[in-house]
Scaffold this active site. Structure first.
Site, mmCIF file in Angstrom:
data_model
loop_
_atom_site.group_PDB
_atom_site.id
_atom_site.type_symbol
_atom_site.label_atom_id
_atom_site.label_comp_id
_atom_site.label_asym_id
_atom_site.label_seq_id
_atom_site.Cartn_x
_atom_site.Cartn_y
_atom_site.Cartn_z
ATOM 1 N N GLY A 18 0.809 -1.214 0.000
ATOM 2 C CA GLY A 18 0.000 0.000 0.000
ATOM 3 C C GLY A 18 0.838 1.257 0.000
ATOM 4 O O GLY A 18 0.490 2.254 0.631
ATOM 5 N N GLY A 20 1.442 3.515 -2.287
ATOM 6 C CA GLY A 20 1.184 4.551 -3.276
ATOM 7 C C GLY A 20 0.079 5.520 -2.930
ATOM 8 O O GLY A 20 -0.251 6.394 -3.743
ATOM 9 N N ASP A 67 -3.593 -6.728 -5.590
ATOM 10 C CA ASP A 67 -4.588 -6.863 -4.534
ATOM 11 C C ASP A 67 -3.963 -7.790 -3.495
ATOM 12 O O ASP A 67 -3.711 -8.970 -3.777
ATOM 13 C CB ASP A 67 -5.876 -7.459 -5.101
ATOM 14 N N SER A 146 -2.676 -0.601 15.008
ATOM 15 C CA SER A 146 -3.495 0.597 15.162
ATOM 16 C C SER A 146 -3.831 0.797 16.632
ATOM 17 O O SER A 146 -4.111 -0.171 17.349
ATOM 18 C CB SER A 146 -4.785 0.487 14.354
ATOM 19 N N TYR A 159 -11.665 -5.284 12.062
ATOM 20 C CA TYR A 159 -10.423 -4.513 11.901
ATOM 21 C C TYR A 159 -9.661 -4.438 13.220
ATOM 22 O O TYR A 159 -8.448 -4.672 13.267
ATOM 23 C CB TYR A 159 -10.774 -3.114 11.385
ATOM 24 N N ALA A 162 -8.024 -7.719 14.026
ATOM 25 C CA ALA A 162 -6.840 -7.948 13.208
ATOM 26 C C ALA A 162 -5.660 -7.128 13.707
ATOM 27 O O ALA A 162 -4.524 -7.619 13.787
ATOM 28 C CB ALA A 162 -7.139 -7.610 11.747
ATOM 29 N N LYS A 163 -5.920 -5.880 14.069
ATOM 30 C CA LYS A 163 -4.839 -5.004 14.516
ATOM 31 C C LYS A 163 -4.278 -5.442 15.865
ATOM 32 O O LYS A 163 -3.095 -5.247 16.148
ATOM 33 C CB LYS A 163 -5.341 -3.553 14.568
#
Length: 255
Positions: A18, A20, A67, A146, A159, A162-163
């Site tokens: 990621g 870009g 992806d 995060s 999310y 996962a973090k």
């Protein structure tokens, strides 16, 4: 304003997921400015960004469309980057998706997709990069987590899960690959005001409430995360591994 520079990163090959857009683009630029060679994957077209970096820094990153839920494609991109710039000695697992969702509305397919973006790549990029780092005599891996997990935020439970899991993964991999001279740390950003955050979720009231929680009364910007990432990648942190570095203005406390 002048920022710290890490001269040992000059010439290193850094692979970023990621890299870009959003914080990832800022991280890519930070490494380019340090003289590193950067390859990165991005789902959206980042060709114009690469041209901009070439013009600004005279150091063009190698962009590959990918992806990251497609692990075989992700591994192929890592191999392509290595053919382009040599062995990857710094890996930054940055890519994530924090789209809001509710537990009662979430399907098994939703859950699996979320973890395929936010957790699974951290495992398989590490698996794939370790042999090359061993041959190179070591390396550094930075896994983005995060502060949302430490705050116990609602609104995106898969999310947050996962973090949180990324910290466990970071610590077990640091133990497993430490004897190879590979350092693995987690970077835990707070609420960084990227364009995406401003467009989707940063209301005036929400910003005010969050700032009240911070010890430092200033909102985070991408540069705050760039500096921390470069530090973890450089030899300035050479004896630091299995740790979680929180950059959130003083909301989540560790220890």
């Amino acid at each position: 304003m002048k920022y710290a520079t890490f001269h040992d990163l000059h010439g290193a090959h850094v692979f970023i997921t990621g890299g870009g857009s959003g914080i990832g683009a800022s991280i890519t630029e930070g490494f380019l400015a340090a003289g590193a060679r950067v390859s990165f994957v991005q789902r959206s077209d980042a060709s114009a960004f690469c041209d901009e970096m070439q013009e600004k820094h005279g150091n063009k990153p190698h962009y590959m469309p990918c992806d990251i839920t497609d692990i075989e494609r992700l591994k192929a991109c890592m191999d392509e980057g290595s053919r382009h710039f040599g062995a990857i000695t710094v890996l930054v697992n940055n890519a994530a998706n924090d789209t809001r969702h509710k537990t009662l509305d979430y399907s098994v397919e939703d859950w699996d997709w979320n973890h395929a973006v936010n957790l699974r790549p951290h495992f398989f990029t590490t698996q794939h990069v370790v042999p090359g780092m061993r041959e190179a005599g070591g390396g550094a891996i930075v896994n983005f987590s995060s502060a949302s997990y430490g705050m116990g935020n609602a609104g995106y439970p898969a999310y947050v899960a996962a973090k949180a899991a990324i910290l466990g993964l970071t610590r077990t991999h640091a133990r497993e690959f430490g004897p190879d001279g590979i350092r693995i740390n987690a970077l835990v950003p707070g609420w960084v005001l990227t364009d995406r955050q401003k467009e989707l979720w940063a209301t005036e009231e929400g910003l005010r409430e969050h700032l009240d929680k911070q010890c430092l009364k200033e909102h985070l910007v991408p540069q705050d995360i760039v500096d921390a990432t470069l530090f973890l990648a450089s030899k300035a942190s050479r004896m630091m591994t299995a740790q979680a570095l929180v950059v959130d203005g003083g909301v989540v406390f560790t220890g």
